[in-house]
Design an enzyme around this catalytic site. Structure first.
Site, PDB file in Angstrom:
ATOM      1  N   ASN A   9      60.696  41.552 -75.987  1.00  0.00           N
ATOM      2  CA  ASN A   9      60.622  41.303 -74.548  1.00  0.00           C
ATOM      3  C   ASN A   9      59.322  40.559 -74.280  1.00  0.00           C
ATOM      4  O   ASN A   9      58.253  41.159 -74.288  1.00  0.00           O
ATOM      5  CB  ASN A   9      60.660  42.655 -73.808  1.00  0.00           C
ATOM      6  CG  ASN A   9      60.414  42.506 -72.320  1.00  0.00           C
ATOM      7  OD1 ASN A   9      60.443  41.398 -71.780  1.00  0.00           O
ATOM      8  ND2 ASN A   9      60.168  43.622 -71.653  1.00  0.00           N
ATOM      9  N   TRP A  10      59.446  39.267 -74.067  1.00  0.00           N
ATOM     10  CA  TRP A  10      58.238  38.443 -73.915  1.00  0.00           C
ATOM     11  C   TRP A  10      57.610  38.593 -72.543  1.00  0.00           C
ATOM     12  O   TRP A  10      56.520  38.073 -72.295  1.00  0.00           O
ATOM     13  CB  TRP A  10      58.572  36.963 -74.171  1.00  0.00           C
ATOM     14  CG  TRP A  10      58.995  36.657 -75.576  1.00  0.00           C
ATOM     15  CD1 TRP A  10      59.157  37.555 -76.611  1.00  0.00           C
ATOM     16  CD2 TRP A  10      59.314  35.369 -76.121  1.00  0.00           C
ATOM     17  NE1 TRP A  10      59.548  36.899 -77.751  1.00  0.00           N
ATOM     18  CE2 TRP A  10      59.660  35.554 -77.476  1.00  0.00           C
ATOM     19  CE3 TRP A  10      59.355  34.081 -75.591  1.00  0.00           C
ATOM     20  CZ2 TRP A  10      60.027  34.484 -78.302  1.00  0.00           C
ATOM     21  CZ3 TRP A  10      59.720  33.025 -76.408  1.00  0.00           C
ATOM     22  CH2 TRP A  10      60.044  33.227 -77.755  1.00  0.00           C
ATOM     23  N   LYS A  11      58.309  39.234 -71.628  1.00  0.00           N
ATOM     24  CA  LYS A  11      57.804  39.402 -70.254  1.00  0.00           C
ATOM     25  C   LYS A  11      57.380  38.041 -69.677  1.00  0.00           C
ATOM     26  O   LYS A  11      58.016  37.041 -69.990  1.00  0.00           O
ATOM     27  CB  LYS A  11      56.669  40.436 -70.227  1.00  0.00           C
ATOM     28  CG  LYS A  11      57.089  41.733 -70.934  1.00  0.00           C
ATOM     29  CD  LYS A  11      56.157  42.878 -70.720  1.00  0.00           C
ATOM     30  CE  LYS A  11      56.695  44.099 -71.459  1.00  0.00           C
ATOM     31  NZ  LYS A  11      55.896  45.292 -71.230  1.00  0.00           N
ATOM     32  N   HIS A  95      64.265  47.262 -66.469  1.00  0.00           N
ATOM     33  CA  HIS A  95      62.952  47.519 -67.089  1.00  0.00           C
ATOM     34  C   HIS A  95      62.040  48.212 -66.066  1.00  0.00           C
ATOM     35  O   HIS A  95      62.095  47.905 -64.872  1.00  0.00           O
ATOM     36  CB  HIS A  95      62.326  46.208 -67.558  1.00  0.00           C
ATOM     37  CG  HIS A  95      61.131  46.433 -68.429  1.00  0.00           C
ATOM     38  ND1 HIS A  95      59.902  46.741 -67.912  1.00  0.00           N
ATOM     39  CD2 HIS A  95      60.986  46.439 -69.770  1.00  0.00           C
ATOM     40  CE1 HIS A  95      59.043  46.917 -68.909  1.00  0.00           C
ATOM     41  NE2 HIS A  95      59.680  46.745 -70.059  1.00  0.00           N
ATOM     42  N   GLU A  97      59.067  47.815 -65.337  1.00  0.00           N
ATOM     43  CA  GLU A  97      58.215  46.914 -64.551  1.00  0.00           C
ATOM     44  C   GLU A  97      58.979  46.351 -63.353  1.00  0.00           C
ATOM     45  O   GLU A  97      58.410  46.161 -62.277  1.00  0.00           O
ATOM     46  CB  GLU A  97      57.663  45.795 -65.450  1.00  0.00           C
ATOM     47  CG  GLU A  97      56.579  46.342 -66.373  1.00  0.00           C
ATOM     48  CD  GLU A  97      56.406  45.597 -67.684  1.00  0.00           C
ATOM     49  OE1 GLU A  97      56.935  44.489 -67.841  1.00  0.00           O
ATOM     50  OE2 GLU A  97      55.727  46.156 -68.569  1.00  0.00           O
ATOM     51  N   GLU A 167      62.171  54.006 -72.973  1.00  0.00           N
ATOM     52  CA  GLU A 167      60.795  53.544 -72.858  1.00  0.00           C
ATOM     53  C   GLU A 167      60.016  54.459 -71.921  1.00  0.00           C
ATOM     54  O   GLU A 167      60.069  54.269 -70.688  1.00  0.00           O
ATOM     55  CB  GLU A 167      60.758  52.112 -72.306  1.00  0.00           C
ATOM     56  CG  GLU A 167      61.454  51.089 -73.184  1.00  0.00           C
ATOM     57  CD  GLU A 167      60.905  49.680 -72.964  1.00  0.00           C
ATOM     58  OE1 GLU A 167      60.539  49.043 -73.957  1.00  0.00           O
ATOM     59  OE2 GLU A 167      60.817  49.240 -71.803  1.00  0.00           O
ATOM     60  N   GLY A 173      52.751  49.078 -73.006  1.00  0.00           N
ATOM     61  CA  GLY A 173      51.577  48.221 -72.893  1.00  0.00           C
ATOM     62  C   GLY A 173      50.256  48.971 -72.884  1.00  0.00           C
ATOM     63  O   GLY A 173      49.230  48.405 -72.526  1.00  0.00           O
ATOM     64  N   SER A 213      54.605  50.323 -76.820  1.00  0.00           N
ATOM     65  CA  SER A 213      53.518  50.180 -77.793  1.00  0.00           C
ATOM     66  C   SER A 213      53.996  50.259 -79.242  1.00  0.00           C
ATOM     67  O   SER A 213      53.325  50.853 -80.095  1.00  0.00           O
ATOM     68  CB  SER A 213      52.415  51.208 -77.518  1.00  0.00           C
ATOM     69  OG  SER A 213      51.833  50.971 -76.239  1.00  0.00           O
ATOM     70  N   GLY A 234      57.306  44.713 -76.720  1.00  0.00           N
ATOM     71  CA  GLY A 234      56.640  43.816 -75.784  1.00  0.00           C
ATOM     72  C   GLY A 234      55.528  43.044 -76.475  1.00  0.00           C
ATOM     73  O   GLY A 234      55.754  42.053 -77.155  1.00  0.00           O
ATOM     74  N   GLY A 235      54.318  43.540 -76.333  1.00  0.00           N
ATOM     75  CA  GLY A 235      53.130  42.848 -76.840  1.00  0.00           C
ATOM     76  C   GLY A 235      53.245  42.336 -78.266  1.00  0.00           C
ATOM     77  O   GLY A 235      52.890  41.185 -78.551  1.00  0.00           O
TER      78      GLY A 235
HETATM   79  P1  PGA Z   1      54.970  47.061 -75.137  1.00  0.00           P
HETATM   80  O1  PGA Z   1      56.167  46.789 -74.095  1.00  0.00           O
HETATM   81  O2  PGA Z   1      55.590  46.945 -76.530  1.00  0.00           O
HETATM   82  O3  PGA Z   1      53.992  45.973 -74.875  1.00  0.00           O
HETATM   83  O4  PGA Z   1      54.464  48.432 -74.880  1.00  0.00           O
HETATM   84  C1  PGA Z   1      57.449  47.307 -74.320  1.00  0.00           C
HETATM   85  C2  PGA Z   1      58.369  46.950 -73.185  1.00  0.00           C
HETATM   86  O5  PGA Z   1      57.934  46.935 -72.031  1.00  0.00           O
HETATM   87  O6  PGA Z   1      59.553  46.660 -73.414  1.00  0.00           O
END
Ligand code: PGA
Length: 252
Positions: A9-11, A95, A97, A167, A173, A213, A234-235
């Site tokens: 997930n590149w956001k 998600h 977010e 999640e 994050g 994470s 994500g990251g």
């Molecule tokens: P993260 O994000 O790996 O940066 O914690 C995961 C996500 O939001 O899907």
């Protein structure tokens, strides 16, 4: 047999140029992973270009959101038809977010899931609890309520194709991942809830990811847990090397 699925997930990261550079570096690193499904979810603006770069490779394309109508006066929204046309196969829905910043409700999530299936897209539904909810012993109740509302419009034939990413919000994050055993316990709980509502077959076929994470250092500890079928990253998906290392760690 559930094939493990690792999705990046590149956001809101990567311009078109940066996105192309990342997938060009990634493709040769993951091309040999026959037993793992690999998906990248760039921002909307990069989907078309990335689709062309991925053509003929085993890396699948995902989007990070969709709208539930196919077309109309919905300024700023992107329809499932539009995603399908550019080669999108997966779409992240709900998600945390989006639930937080766009105030996306479970009712909207349910409509998005239905629209995705009706247009031949495979949704990755995100669920998970806040830290205070976990500390209060409410994590399972929160996730159960999300599942009940989010899956309300789906049939068993759809749920069996679903990917659910567990999640925990406090792990996203933050560098503070869940304990692998706790994640596995939640995955088992999700499978039981799905089984109760949609039957054994759907529960058995449904794939459940852990997200929050995930790094090359901890991914194997999650991916070797019973009932965890992949990761939403994500990251660590923003660099080809770390994402490829996570993909490699998913091999049985
Ligand atoms: P993260 O994000 O790996 O940066 O914690 C995961 C996500 O939001 O899907």
């Amino acid at each position: 047999m559930r094939v493990p699925i690792i999705a990046g997930n590149w956001k809101m990261h990567k311009t078109v140029g940066e996105a192309l550079a990342l997938v060009r570096e990634l493709i040769p690193l993951v091309a040999q992973e026959e037993a793992v499904e690999v998906v990248v979810c760039p921002p909307f603006t990069a989907l078309y270009a990335v689709a062309r770069a991925l053509g003929g490779t085993k890396v699948g394309l995902g989007a990070q959101n969709l709208f539930w109508e196919e077309e109309g006066a919905f300024t700023g929204e992107i329809s499932p038809l539009m995603l399908k046309e550019v080669g999108v196969k997966y779409v992240i829905v709900g998600h945390s977010e989006r639930r937080a910043y766009q105030r996306e409700s479970d009712e909207e999530v349910a409509k998005k899931l239905k629209a995705a299936f009706q247009n031949g897209l495979n949704p990755i539904l995100c669920v998970g609890e806040h830290l205070a909810e976990r500390e209060a012993g409410q994590a399972e109740a929160v996730v159960a309520a999300q599942l009940k509302a989010d899956l309300a419009l789906l049939g068993a034939d759809e749920v069996e194709k679903l990917v659910i990413a567990y999640e925990p919000i406090w792990a996203i994050g933050t560098g503070r991942s869940a304990e692998p055993g706790d994640a596995a316990q939640m995955a088992a709980f999700i499978r039981r809830e799905v089984g109760r509502a949609f039957g054994e077959r759907a529960a058995e076929m449904l794939r459940i990811q852990y997200g929050g994470s995930v790094t090359p250092a901890n991914s194997r500890a999650f991916l070797t847990q019973e009932g965890i079928d992949g990761a939403l990253v994500g990251g660590a998906s923003l660099k080809a090397e770390s994402f490829a290392a996570i993909v490699a760690s998913a091999k049985k």
